[in-house]
Design a protein around this motif. Structure first.
Motif, PDB file in Angstrom:
ATOM      1  N   LEU A 125     -10.775   2.795 -21.788  1.00  0.00           N
ATOM      2  CA  LEU A 125     -11.002   1.887 -20.371  1.00  0.00           C
ATOM      3  C   LEU A 125     -10.845   0.508 -20.728  1.00  0.00           C
ATOM      4  O   LEU A 125      -9.878   0.037 -19.816  1.00  0.00           O
ATOM      5  N   TYR A 139     -13.956  16.071 -11.815  1.00  0.00           N
ATOM      6  CA  TYR A 139     -14.387  14.650 -12.358  1.00  0.00           C
ATOM      7  C   TYR A 139     -15.876  14.820 -13.057  1.00  0.00           C
ATOM      8  O   TYR A 139     -16.175  14.305 -14.344  1.00  0.00           O
ATOM      9  N   LEU A 193     -16.442  14.179 -16.950  1.00  0.00           N
ATOM     10  CA  LEU A 193     -17.680  13.117 -17.437  1.00  0.00           C
ATOM     11  C   LEU A 193     -18.757  13.666 -17.971  1.00  0.00           C
ATOM     12  O   LEU A 193     -19.687  13.151 -18.605  1.00  0.00           O
ATOM     13  N   VAL A 236     -16.583   8.191 -20.191  1.00  0.00           N
ATOM     14  CA  VAL A 236     -17.108   7.034 -19.456  1.00  0.00           C
ATOM     15  C   VAL A 236     -16.320   7.069 -17.906  1.00  0.00           C
ATOM     16  O   VAL A 236     -16.891   6.379 -17.138  1.00  0.00           O
ATOM     17  N   ALA A 237     -15.145   7.508 -18.209  1.00  0.00           N
ATOM     18  CA  ALA A 237     -14.113   7.433 -16.959  1.00  0.00           C
ATOM     19  C   ALA A 237     -13.161   8.543 -16.952  1.00  0.00           C
ATOM     20  O   ALA A 237     -12.950   9.414 -17.812  1.00  0.00           O
ATOM     21  N   ILE A 284      -8.060   4.596 -12.287  1.00  0.00           N
ATOM     22  CA  ILE A 284      -9.315   5.038 -12.750  1.00  0.00           C
ATOM     23  C   ILE A 284     -10.143   5.616 -11.550  1.00  0.00           C
ATOM     24  O   ILE A 284     -10.703   4.776 -10.654  1.00  0.00           O
ATOM     25  N   ARG A 293     -15.875   7.087 -12.587  1.00  0.00           N
ATOM     26  CA  ARG A 293     -16.618   6.390 -13.690  1.00  0.00           C
ATOM     27  C   ARG A 293     -18.084   7.069 -13.851  1.00  0.00           C
ATOM     28  O   ARG A 293     -18.633   7.303 -13.149  1.00  0.00           O
ATOM     29  N   ARG A 294     -18.590   6.931 -15.094  1.00  0.00           N
ATOM     30  CA  ARG A 294     -20.066   7.117 -15.195  1.00  0.00           C
ATOM     31  C   ARG A 294     -20.754   6.070 -14.859  1.00  0.00           C
ATOM     32  O   ARG A 294     -20.650   4.970 -15.437  1.00  0.00           O
ATOM     33  N   ASP A 295     -21.742   6.220 -13.950  1.00  0.00           N
ATOM     34  CA  ASP A 295     -22.655   5.164 -13.778  1.00  0.00           C
ATOM     35  C   ASP A 295     -23.528   4.876 -14.701  1.00  0.00           C
ATOM     36  O   ASP A 295     -24.341   5.692 -14.978  1.00  0.00           O
TER      37      ASP A 295
END
Length: 341
Positions: A238, A271, A275, A281-282, A325, A328-330
Motif C-alpha cells: 500500500l 472485499y 481482507l 490491509v487493503a 484502493i 481498507r482494513r480499519d
C-alpha cells in the motif's frame, strides 16, 4: 485455432521488427519441452518466450515438420524465438506493436508512443530509432514523470518515475501535442472511452476500417476501460502504491500475486473475503484491456489468476488509468470501509 499452437519468429535487430514467422501445432508439449533442454522446466504451460540457438531451431523444424528458413532473408542480425500463439492475436490487419520503426519510416505509422519505468533511461531498441532521428527522418520528444519518491522492488531495482518517448515522421510533430491533449482530457472526463480510442488510432495512422473493427471489438469486449480486476495489498504494498502515485501494482515478496475479476454485484463480500487474509490491509482495483490480459493467461474466465512476481513490472505496462484502493482494513475494527485516492 486450438491453444496448442506456437510461433517461431525471426526478429531483425537492425530493422527492429519481426521479418519471418511460422506457426506450428504442438500435440505433445513434452516433446517441445525436451528440445528446450531444461530451460522450460518451471513453465508448465509454456507461456514464456524462448530464444533458440541453431540446434534447437533445427530440432523443432524436424520434429514438428514446420517450414522455417531464415537463410532466405537478407537480414544479417537475427534473433530467433518461440512463443505460444493466442486466439487474441487474430486481427484482420497488421497491428503496429513490434513494427513501429519500419512503419514510421514507410509513413504508414504517424506516431509512436513508447513508455516504461526508469531507470534505465532507454527502452529496448531505442538506439535503432535514434539513428533515424540523427538522420533527420524522425522527430523525437521525451517526457519524464518522476514519482513523488523513489520506488524500490524486492529485487533491489529502484525506479524514479515513468518515461515516455514519442516519435513521428518529420512534418507530423503536431500529433504529439494532440496525443498529450487526448490523455489529459481522458483523465479529466471520466476515463478512457471509444471516442478517445478512435482519436488515438487516427493519430497513430490506422485506417478508418481498422479503427471501426478495433472499436467494435472493444465495445463487445467490455468497453475501453477494459476488465476490472482486483488484488489484496500488504502494508508495504500500500505504501508503495501511494509513493508511485497510484499508477502501478507493487512488487511482492512471495512467488505470485493473486488477481481476481472484480465482482460488481457482490463487491462488499469480495472485499471482506480478501481482507480476511492476515497479511492484507487493503484491496486494489485496476483495469486492463482484455487483449492485454490475454498476454498473461490463456483465458479471461475463472480465476483467481496467479501472476508471477517477476512479471508484475511487465503487467503494470498495460494498466488503464489509476490503481484504486477500494477497501481498507480499519485499524480500530474489522469492518471494511470504502476508500478512494
Amino acid at each position: 485455432m486450438p491453444q496448442s499452437h506456437f510461433l517461431i519468429e525471426a526478429f531483425d535487430l537492425e530493422q527492429w521488427c519481426p521479418v519471418l514467422q511460422a506457426m506450428l501445432p504442438v500435440d505433445d508439449p513434452e516433446a517441445l519441452r525436451a528440445i528446450l533442454a531444461g530451460v522450460a522446466d518451471d513453465d508448465p504451460e509454456l507461456e514464456k518466450t524462448y530464444f533458440l540457438d541453431d540446434e534447437e531451431l533445427a530440432a523443432i523444424v524436424a520434429t514438428f515438420n514446420v517450414s522455417f528458413d531464415a537463410a532466405q532473408l537478407d537480414s544479417k542480425d537475427l534473433e530467433i524465438s518461440l512463443f505460444r500463439w493466442r486466439s487474441s492475436d487474430r486481427t484482420p490487419y497488421l497491428t503496429h506493436t513490434g513494427y513501429e520503426l519500419p512503419l514510421l519510416l514507410e509513413g504508414r505509422k504517424k506516431l509512436a508512443r513508447m513508455s516504461g519505468l526508469y531507470p534505465p533511461m532507454a527502452f529496448e531498441g531505442e538506439d535503432r530509432f535514434e539513428l533515424w532521428v540523427t538522420k533527420g527522418v524522425l522527430h523525437r520528444e521525451e517526457v519524464n514523470e518522476p514519482f513523488d519518491q523513489p520506488v524500490q522492488t524486492s529485487h533491489g531495482q529502484t525506479y524514479l518515475g515513468q518515461r515516455i518517448v514519442y516519435y513521428t515522421p518529420k512534418g507530423e510533430e503536431w500529433r504529439i501535442r494532440a496525443s498529450k491533449l487526448i490523455w489529459d482530457a481522458s483523465g479529466k472526463s471520466g476515463g478512457w472511452n471509444e471516442c478517445f480510442e478512435r482519436l488515438e488510432g487516427m493519430l497513430f495512422g490506422y485506417e478508418d476500417w481498422q479503427n471501426d473493427w478495433w472499436i467494435t471489438r472493444g465495445i463487445t469486449g467490455g468497453g475501453f476501460d477494459g476488465l476490472s480486476c482486483c488484488c489484496m495489498v500488504t502494508a508495504g504494498g500500500l505504501a508503495w502504491i501511494e509513493a508511485a502515485g497510484f499508477r502501478a501494482l507493487p512488487p511482492i515478496d512471495g512467488p505470485t500475486l493473486a488477481i481476481m475479476m472484480h465482482d460488481w454485484e457482490n463487491e462488499a463480500d469480495q472485499y471482506a473475503a480478501m481482507l480476511g487474509d492476515p497479511e492484507s490491509v487493503a484491496v486494489a482495483r485496476f483495469n486492463m484491456l482484455g487483449r492485454d490480459f490475454m498476454n498473461f493467461w490463456t483465458s479471461q474466465r475463472g480465476g483467481p489468476w496467479h501472476l508471477p512476481a517477476v512479471r508484475i513490472a511487465e503487467f503494470n505496462r498495460f494498466l488503464r488509468g489509476s490503481v484504486e484502493i477500494v477497501a481498507r482494513r480499519d485499524d480500530a475494527a474489522t469492518n471494511v470501509r470504502s476508500a478512494r485516492p
